[in-house]
Design an enzyme around this catalytic site. Structure first.
Site, PDB file in Angstrom:
ATOM      1  N   LYS A  12      39.271  33.020  32.747  1.00  0.00           N
ATOM      2  CA  LYS A  12      38.248  34.069  32.707  1.00  0.00           C
ATOM      3  C   LYS A  12      37.093  33.623  31.814  1.00  0.00           C
ATOM      4  CE  LYS A  12      38.146  39.089  31.568  1.00  0.00           C
ATOM      5  NZ  LYS A  12      39.015  40.195  31.106  1.00  0.00           N
ATOM      6  N   SER A  71      42.996  45.080  31.613  1.00  0.00           N
ATOM      7  CA  SER A  71      42.214  44.150  32.438  1.00  0.00           C
ATOM      8  C   SER A  71      42.950  42.964  33.033  1.00  0.00           C
ATOM      9  CB  SER A  71      41.030  43.622  31.650  1.00  0.00           C
ATOM     10  OG  SER A  71      40.015  44.591  31.647  1.00  0.00           O
ATOM     11  N   SER A  94      38.961  44.163  34.125  1.00  0.00           N
ATOM     12  CA  SER A  94      37.815  43.291  34.181  1.00  0.00           C
ATOM     13  C   SER A  94      38.114  41.857  34.614  1.00  0.00           C
ATOM     14  CB  SER A  94      37.153  43.268  32.810  1.00  0.00           C
ATOM     15  OG  SER A  94      38.041  42.707  31.846  1.00  0.00           O
TER      16      SER A  94
HETATM   17  N1  GLN Z   1      38.819  49.004  31.923  1.00  0.00           N
HETATM   18  C1  GLN Z   1      38.954  49.044  30.503  1.00  0.00           C
HETATM   19  C2  GLN Z   1      37.594  49.095  29.856  1.00  0.00           C
HETATM   20  O1  GLN Z   1      36.661  49.165  30.559  1.00  0.00           O
HETATM   21  C3  GLN Z   1      39.751  47.882  30.019  1.00  0.00           C
HETATM   22  C4  GLN Z   1      39.009  46.624  29.997  1.00  0.00           C
HETATM   23  C5  GLN Z   1      39.815  45.495  29.484  1.00  0.00           C
HETATM   24  O2  GLN Z   1      41.036  45.556  29.419  1.00  0.00           O
HETATM   25  N2  GLN Z   1      39.116  44.444  29.085  1.00  0.00           N
HETATM   26  O3  GLN Z   1      37.463  49.099  28.659  1.00  0.00           O
END
Ligand code: GLN
Length: 488
Positions: A79, A178, A154
């Site tokens: 990532k 994420s 994400s």
């Molecule tokens: N969807 C969650 C957020 O927007 C988690 C994101 C993540 O785990 N990086 O904060």
């Protein structure tokens, strides 16, 4: 089967038997990327030259009898919020434009030592803030099962890439879900280990008390191998666990008599029927195998998501202060240094990142600090205490990974609260620091994958992986995304 679709274990066996070379595996991944990237956009950067050199080196070493183990010669993606020395780290943000990482993230260093072939950097929501990969400054990633749908986020680029075969495995970061959420939406395995077990050195921080790196893979065994290769103490990360690590070399568990708690807060009307039906069917199968399944109410879970959306933005507002036009990437002109900094931040950050910074600075501001941030931290402690009590009676807990299957591109972008709800089943384990894994178990009526989540207490990875392997066996999930059916 196309080489690009082999799991890591099978690809590694074939390397040793001489069925194919590391260069063949890489070429298969790159051909798959070549065929699918225009549509999917899993990668922000494919490191063709670096990956080829690494694959050739892996073949030379293996031929010379220098075997680095199960990841030697295996193409893996990372990532793009983790550093690979000499490549840009963008975090899918304009604000880092042109910033080249001067060192490898700890995880990346371990993967290189293990002989892995790093294919490139995958797409994400900007600074990992989002649940759909639509918040990328460079355009969304699409779901290989249905390209009108999001891959989740994400770590959507990593999940979609593993799903379609443009990498054999990948790494993501999980602050509120994420890794697990996109894994569920793309039909792959995604694992968030116990907080502090995988070093975050070289991961761009989002919310430091929640962030954890972990693997995405096509099988539970592949995820286990990726975790085993990357966890361990790192003196370069102040939050890195210094004590013993569990032995996850060959986890097994007897389902007969296993005490499994079904979290009652993570079911009901807020969850799509396609998701709850698949999850209930798996619960029945586990019960048929002799496990003892019991519904358990954990009331603090209801407060977890609001607490997460105070803690995560609060920490993000501090972490993102370093992007000021001076230290990294982009700089806009301004008559004074203060104007330069505000102009840089206004043009460099996208709308969701700005929303988080505003939310976070508000939650931390004098007069509100205790009512918002302080209250969220109390919820967190309360949740951790409840979980400790629950794990006296249960070996693992289970739930859906997500309330819905993959949703339409654009369908939640105007409704941040609907988007935030995607993390309802995943954020609790970030607040407690506990491990959790999502395993694909079925497709719904629309042909979209459903993830089953297994939660364990801190350092419970061995049992969690063993249960995940049983779930994988019982699900016998072998559907493939539409795009992976291509001949290339
Ligand atoms: N969807 C969650 C957020 O927007 C988690 C994101 C993540 O785990 N990086 O904060």
């Amino acid at each position: 089967m196309n080489l690009a679709e082999l799991d890591i274990v099978t690809a590694a066996e074939g390397l040793r038997k001489g069925d194919h070379t590391a260069v063949d595996l890489l070429e298969a991944s790159l051909a798959r990327a070549n065929h699918t990237e225009a549509e999917l956009h899993c990668y922000l950067h494919i490191d063709h030259d670096g990956a080829r050199a690494a694959a050739e080196e892996a073949d030379r070493e293996l031929a010379a009898g220098n075997d680095r183990g199960p990841l030697h010669g295996i193409p893996l993606a990372v990532k793009d919020n983790m550093n690979i020395d000499g490549l840009e780290t963008t975090c899918a943000s304009q604000i880092l434009t042109g910033w080249v990482a001067p060192y490898d993230a700890h995880v990346v260093g371990l993967l290189k030592e293990a002989g892995a072939v790093l294919t490139g950097k995958t797409n994400l929501d900007e600074f990992a803030m989002g649940s759909s990969t639509e918040n990328s400054a460079f355009g969304p990633t699409r779901n290989p099962w249905d390209t009108d749908k999001v891959p989740g986020g994400s770590s959507g680029g990593s999940a979609a890439s593993v799903s379609v075969g443009s990498s054999f495995g990948a790494f993501g970061s999980d602050t509120g879900g994420s890794i697990r959420q996109p894994a569920a939406l793309c039909g792959v395995v995604g694992l968030k280990p116990t907080y502090g077990t995988v070093s975050r050195r070289g991961l761009v921080a989002f919310a430091s008390s929640l962030d954890q790196i972990g693997p995405l893979a096509r099988t539970v065994e592949d995820a286990r191998i990726l975790l085993e290769a990357t966890w361990g103490h790192d003196p370069g990360d102040a939050t890195s666990w210094r004590g013993d690590f569990p032995d996850i070399s060959s986890p097994t568990v007897a389902l007969d008599g296993l005490r499994i708690g079904v979290i009652s807060q993570l079911s009901g009307e807020a969850f799509e029927p396609g998701v709850t039906d698949a999850v209930s069917a798996m619960i029945n199968r586990l019960s048929d195998e002799g496990a003892s399944l019991e519904e358990i109410s954990i009331p603090a879970i209801d407060a977890a998501l609001p607490a997460y959306y105070l803690v995560a933005p609060s920490e993000a507002s501090g972490n993102l202060a370093r992007f000021d036009g001076v230290r990294y990437g982009l700089r806009e002109d301004g008559a004074t240094s203060e104007r330069m900094m505000s102009a840089t931040r206004a043009s460099g950050f996208g709308p969701e990142v700005i929303r988080r910074i505003l939310l976070g600075t508000f939650a931390l501001s004098a007069g509100y600090h205790d009512a918002f941030y302080g209250q969220a931290q109390r919820v967190r402690t309360h949740l951790a205490n409840e979980m400790t009590r629950v794990y006296q009676d249960f070996d693992v807990l289970v739930s859906p990974t997500t309330p819905t299957t993959a949703f339409g591109i654009g369908s939640k972008t105007d409704d941040p609260l609907a988007m935030y709800f995607s993390d309802v089943a995943t954020a609790p384990s970030n607040l407690t620091g506990h491990p959790a894994v999502s395993v694909p178990i079925a497709v719904d009526d629309a042909g979209l994958p459903v993830g089953f989540q297994i939660h364990a207490p801190a350092f419970g990875e061995a049992r969690m992986l063993a249960v995940a392997a049983e779930v994988e066996r019982l699900a016998d999930f072998d559907a493939r995304p539409a795009l992976a059916g291509s001949p290339v």
